[in-house]
Scaffold this motif. Structure first.
Motif, PDB file in Angstrom:
ATOM      1  N   LEU A  52       0.808  -1.216   0.000  1.00  0.00           N
ATOM      2  CA  LEU A  52       0.000   0.000   0.000  1.00  0.00           C
ATOM      3  C   LEU A  52       0.846   1.274   0.000  1.00  0.00           C
ATOM      4  CD1 LEU A  52      -2.798  -1.035   2.539  1.00  0.00           C
ATOM      5  CD2 LEU A  52      -2.923  -0.979   0.039  1.00  0.00           C
ATOM      6  N   TYR A  53       2.124   1.134  -0.248  1.00  0.00           N
ATOM      7  CA  TYR A  53       3.020   2.289  -0.161  1.00  0.00           C
ATOM      8  C   TYR A  53       2.625   3.426  -1.099  1.00  0.00           C
ATOM      9  CZ  TYR A  53       7.137   5.223  -0.350  1.00  0.00           C
ATOM     10  OH  TYR A  53       7.962   6.305  -0.315  1.00  0.00           O
ATOM     11  N   GLU A  54       2.274   3.112  -2.331  1.00  0.00           N
ATOM     12  CA  GLU A  54       1.948   4.173  -3.298  1.00  0.00           C
ATOM     13  C   GLU A  54       0.792   5.042  -2.816  1.00  0.00           C
ATOM     14  OE1 GLU A  54       3.661   5.189  -5.987  1.00  0.00           O
ATOM     15  OE2 GLU A  54       5.115   3.706  -5.296  1.00  0.00           O
ATOM     16  N   THR A  55      -0.180   4.427  -2.169  1.00  0.00           N
ATOM     17  CA  THR A  55      -1.350   5.164  -1.709  1.00  0.00           C
ATOM     18  C   THR A  55      -1.205   5.664  -0.273  1.00  0.00           C
ATOM     19  OG1 THR A  55      -2.714   3.764  -3.122  1.00  0.00           O
ATOM     20  CG2 THR A  55      -3.866   5.033  -1.454  1.00  0.00           C
ATOM     21  N   PHE A  56      -0.646   4.834   0.586  1.00  0.00           N
ATOM     22  CA  PHE A  56      -0.623   5.138   2.018  1.00  0.00           C
ATOM     23  C   PHE A  56       0.771   5.168   2.624  1.00  0.00           C
ATOM     24  CE2 PHE A  56      -4.924   3.334   1.424  1.00  0.00           C
ATOM     25  CZ  PHE A  56      -5.653   4.431   1.853  1.00  0.00           C
ATOM     26  N   GLY A  57       1.797   5.333   1.809  1.00  0.00           N
ATOM     27  CA  GLY A  57       3.151   5.399   2.344  1.00  0.00           C
ATOM     28  C   GLY A  57       3.339   6.627   3.216  1.00  0.00           C
ATOM     29  N   GLY A  58       3.973   6.444   4.354  1.00  0.00           N
ATOM     30  CA  GLY A  58       4.263   7.561   5.246  1.00  0.00           C
ATOM     31  C   GLY A  58       3.991   7.210   6.691  1.00  0.00           C
ATOM     32  N   ILE A  59       3.956   8.243   7.519  1.00  0.00           N
ATOM     33  CA  ILE A  59       3.715   8.096   8.952  1.00  0.00           C
ATOM     34  C   ILE A  59       2.211   8.160   9.205  1.00  0.00           C
ATOM     35  CG2 ILE A  59       4.109   9.088  11.239  1.00  0.00           C
ATOM     36  CD1 ILE A  59       6.688  10.342  10.057  1.00  0.00           C
ATOM     37  N   HIS A  60       1.726   7.168   9.916  1.00  0.00           N
ATOM     38  CA  HIS A  60       0.304   7.090  10.265  1.00  0.00           C
ATOM     39  C   HIS A  60       0.156   7.371  11.760  1.00  0.00           C
ATOM     40  CE1 HIS A  60      -1.055   4.312   6.776  1.00  0.00           C
ATOM     41  NE2 HIS A  60       0.077   4.922   6.455  1.00  0.00           N
ATOM     42  N   HIS A  61      -0.607   8.385  12.093  1.00  0.00           N
ATOM     43  CA  HIS A  61      -1.003   8.611  13.485  1.00  0.00           C
ATOM     44  C   HIS A  61      -2.500   8.316  13.541  1.00  0.00           C
ATOM     45  CE1 HIS A  61       2.784  10.390  14.592  1.00  0.00           C
ATOM     46  NE2 HIS A  61       2.655  11.363  13.712  1.00  0.00           N
ATOM     47  N   ILE A  62      -2.889   7.473  14.495  1.00  0.00           N
ATOM     48  CA  ILE A  62      -4.292   7.103  14.650  1.00  0.00           C
ATOM     49  C   ILE A  62      -4.831   7.777  15.914  1.00  0.00           C
ATOM     50  CG2 ILE A  62      -5.961   5.206  14.894  1.00  0.00           C
ATOM     51  CD1 ILE A  62      -4.354   5.142  12.249  1.00  0.00           C
ATOM     52  N   TYR A  63      -5.964   8.462  15.756  1.00  0.00           N
ATOM     53  CA  TYR A  63      -6.634   9.137  16.862  1.00  0.00           C
ATOM     54  C   TYR A  63      -8.034   8.563  17.028  1.00  0.00           C
ATOM     55  CZ  TYR A  63      -2.942  12.603  16.354  1.00  0.00           C
ATOM     56  OH  TYR A  63      -1.718  13.218  16.279  1.00  0.00           O
ATOM     57  N   ALA A  64      -8.530   8.558  18.272  1.00  0.00           N
ATOM     58  CA  ALA A  64      -9.859   8.011  18.570  1.00  0.00           C
ATOM     59  C   ALA A  64     -10.620   8.937  19.500  1.00  0.00           C
ATOM     60  CB  ALA A  64      -9.713   6.642  19.238  1.00  0.00           C
ATOM     61  N   ASN A  65     -11.921   9.119  19.203  1.00  0.00           N
ATOM     62  CA  ASN A  65     -12.755   9.872  20.132  1.00  0.00           C
ATOM     63  C   ASN A  65     -13.077   8.964  21.327  1.00  0.00           C
ATOM     64  OD1 ASN A  65     -14.883   8.216  19.234  1.00  0.00           O
ATOM     65  ND2 ASN A  65     -16.119   9.887  18.431  1.00  0.00           N
ATOM     66  N   ARG A  66     -13.773   9.499  22.319  1.00  0.00           N
ATOM     67  CA  ARG A  66     -14.042   8.734  23.552  1.00  0.00           C
ATOM     68  C   ARG A  66     -14.823   7.453  23.286  1.00  0.00           C
ATOM     69  NH1 ARG A  66     -14.496  12.548  28.700  1.00  0.00           N
ATOM     70  NH2 ARG A  66     -13.011  14.116  28.006  1.00  0.00           N
ATOM     71  N   ARG A  67     -15.787   7.518  22.393  1.00  0.00           N
ATOM     72  CA  ARG A  67     -16.570   6.308  22.094  1.00  0.00           C
ATOM     73  C   ARG A  67     -15.691   5.248  21.439  1.00  0.00           C
ATOM     74  NH1 ARG A  67     -22.488   8.554  20.232  1.00  0.00           N
ATOM     75  NH2 ARG A  67     -22.932   9.571  22.211  1.00  0.00           N
ATOM     76  N   ALA A  68     -14.798   5.666  20.575  1.00  0.00           N
ATOM     77  CA  ALA A  68     -13.890   4.699  19.950  1.00  0.00           C
ATOM     78  C   ALA A  68     -12.957   4.073  20.983  1.00  0.00           C
ATOM     79  CB  ALA A  68     -13.094   5.361  18.833  1.00  0.00           C
ATOM     80  N   MET A  69     -12.547   4.844  21.971  1.00  0.00           N
ATOM     81  CA  MET A  69     -11.682   4.287  23.023  1.00  0.00           C
ATOM     82  C   MET A  69     -12.412   3.191  23.787  1.00  0.00           C
ATOM     83  SD  MET A  69      -8.746   5.519  22.610  1.00  0.00           S
ATOM     84  CE  MET A  69      -7.946   4.896  24.085  1.00  0.00           C
ATOM     85  N   LYS A  70     -13.732   3.346  23.973  1.00  0.00           N
ATOM     86  CA  LYS A  70     -14.525   2.283  24.600  1.00  0.00           C
ATOM     87  C   LYS A  70     -14.491   1.030  23.729  1.00  0.00           C
ATOM     88  CE  LYS A  70     -17.628   5.354  27.084  1.00  0.00           C
ATOM     89  NZ  LYS A  70     -18.973   5.912  27.186  1.00  0.00           N
ATOM     90  N   GLY A  71     -14.515   1.220  22.423  1.00  0.00           N
ATOM     91  CA  GLY A  71     -14.438   0.087  21.505  1.00  0.00           C
ATOM     92  C   GLY A  71     -13.114  -0.654  21.598  1.00  0.00           C
ATOM     93  N   PHE A  72     -12.026   0.083  21.769  1.00  0.00           N
ATOM     94  CA  PHE A  72     -10.731  -0.583  21.946  1.00  0.00           C
ATOM     95  C   PHE A  72     -10.718  -1.403  23.235  1.00  0.00           C
ATOM     96  CE2 PHE A  72      -9.057   2.793  19.034  1.00  0.00           C
ATOM     97  CZ  PHE A  72      -8.605   1.922  18.058  1.00  0.00           C
ATOM     98  N   ALA A  73     -11.420  -0.934  24.258  1.00  0.00           N
ATOM     99  CA  ALA A  73     -11.467  -1.646  25.539  1.00  0.00           C
ATOM    100  C   ALA A  73     -12.335  -2.890  25.469  1.00  0.00           C
ATOM    101  CB  ALA A  73     -11.969  -0.710  26.641  1.00  0.00           C
ATOM    102  N   THR A  74     -13.435  -2.833  24.688  1.00  0.00           N
ATOM    103  CA  THR A  74     -14.392  -3.939  24.674  1.00  0.00           C
ATOM    104  C   THR A  74     -14.288  -4.842  23.450  1.00  0.00           C
ATOM    105  OG1 THR A  74     -16.090  -2.648  23.536  1.00  0.00           O
ATOM    106  CG2 THR A  74     -16.064  -2.531  25.956  1.00  0.00           C
ATOM    107  N   GLY A  75     -13.696  -4.321  22.366  1.00  0.00           N
ATOM    108  CA  GLY A  75     -13.612  -5.095  21.131  1.00  0.00           C
ATOM    109  C   GLY A  75     -14.755  -4.830  20.171  1.00  0.00           C
ATOM    110  N   THR A  76     -15.768  -4.096  20.620  1.00  0.00           N
ATOM    111  CA  THR A  76     -16.889  -3.714  19.768  1.00  0.00           C
ATOM    112  C   THR A  76     -17.065  -2.210  19.872  1.00  0.00           C
ATOM    113  OG1 THR A  76     -17.967  -5.834  20.173  1.00  0.00           O
ATOM    114  CG2 THR A  76     -19.330  -4.077  19.276  1.00  0.00           C
ATOM    115  N   PHE A  77     -17.060  -1.555  18.739  1.00  0.00           N
ATOM    116  CA  PHE A  77     -17.123  -0.098  18.726  1.00  0.00           C
ATOM    117  C   PHE A  77     -18.571   0.368  18.741  1.00  0.00           C
ATOM    118  CE2 PHE A  77     -12.951  -1.159  17.437  1.00  0.00           C
ATOM    119  CZ  PHE A  77     -12.146  -0.125  17.914  1.00  0.00           C
ATOM    120  N   PRO A  78     -18.920   1.268  19.679  1.00  0.00           N
ATOM    121  CA  PRO A  78     -20.299   1.735  19.778  1.00  0.00           C
ATOM    122  C   PRO A  78     -20.634   2.770  18.709  1.00  0.00           C
ATOM    123  CG  PRO A  78     -18.949   2.851  21.404  1.00  0.00           C
ATOM    124  CD  PRO A  78     -18.056   1.835  20.718  1.00  0.00           C
TER     125      PRO A  78
END
Length: 163
Positions: A52-78
């Motif tokens: 995927l380098y041609e399309t997505f090459g580079g540094i990836h920073h991933i951010y999550a809102n509070r609801r997404a953080m709950k999803g990381f804790a439970t495995g299911t995103f609300p």
């Protein structure tokens, strides 16, 4: 027909046309202007040689809102969970240090099972660097989901939270 009934009928007709026109529009994912204040989930680099380098090459920073953080804790995103991929170019210094370069794009996943039922309950969009110009659109969103479809066990999310 009395005048007020005629006005009510015309209003109802106009409202139904407006609702039908809105329903015909594909659901859109919005640009989350404050994402850099959200939780930072992790970072990674896609380097030359990656498929995927041609399309997505580079540094990836991933951010999550509070609801997404709950999803990381439970495995299911609300509903309402939003994840952002902030993609930056890589600048290498003469002494081989890697630094963040220019922003390439901002990609967004938004959980809304009703609006995005066809794509696992997630809406996808990408925005051109430094703008709110949409660059994925419906076809791009389908392509995003095609890649994420193999991650059904993690609710279609590639990243995991790194505390």
């Amino acid at each position: 027909m009395p005048r007020h009934r005629l006005l009510c009928c015309l209003s109802a007709l106009l409202l139904s046309v407006a609702v039908a026109a809105d329903a015909a529009q594909p659901a859109k994912v919005g640009y989350p202007a404050t994402y850099r204040k959200w939780d930072h989930v992790r970072s990674m680099v896609i380097a030359a040689g990656h498929p995927l380098y041609e399309t997505f090459g580079g540094i990836h920073h991933i951010y999550a809102n509070r609801r997404a953080m709950k999803g990381f804790a439970t495995g299911t995103f609300p509903e309402g969970a939003v994840l952002v991929l902030d993609l930056l170019a890589v600048d290498e210094t003469p002494d081989h240090a890697l630094n963040e370069g220019a922003r390439k794009l901002v990609a967004v996943m938004q959980k809304d099972a009703k609006r995005f039922a066809a794509t696992g309950g997630w809406g996808f969009e990408a925005f051109r660097a430094g703008t709110r110009e949409r660059i994925a659109g419906p076809e791009g969103a389908a392509a995003c989901f095609a890649c994420h479809a193999g991650r059904q066990k993690s609710d279609y999310v590639f990243s995991s939270f790194r505390p």
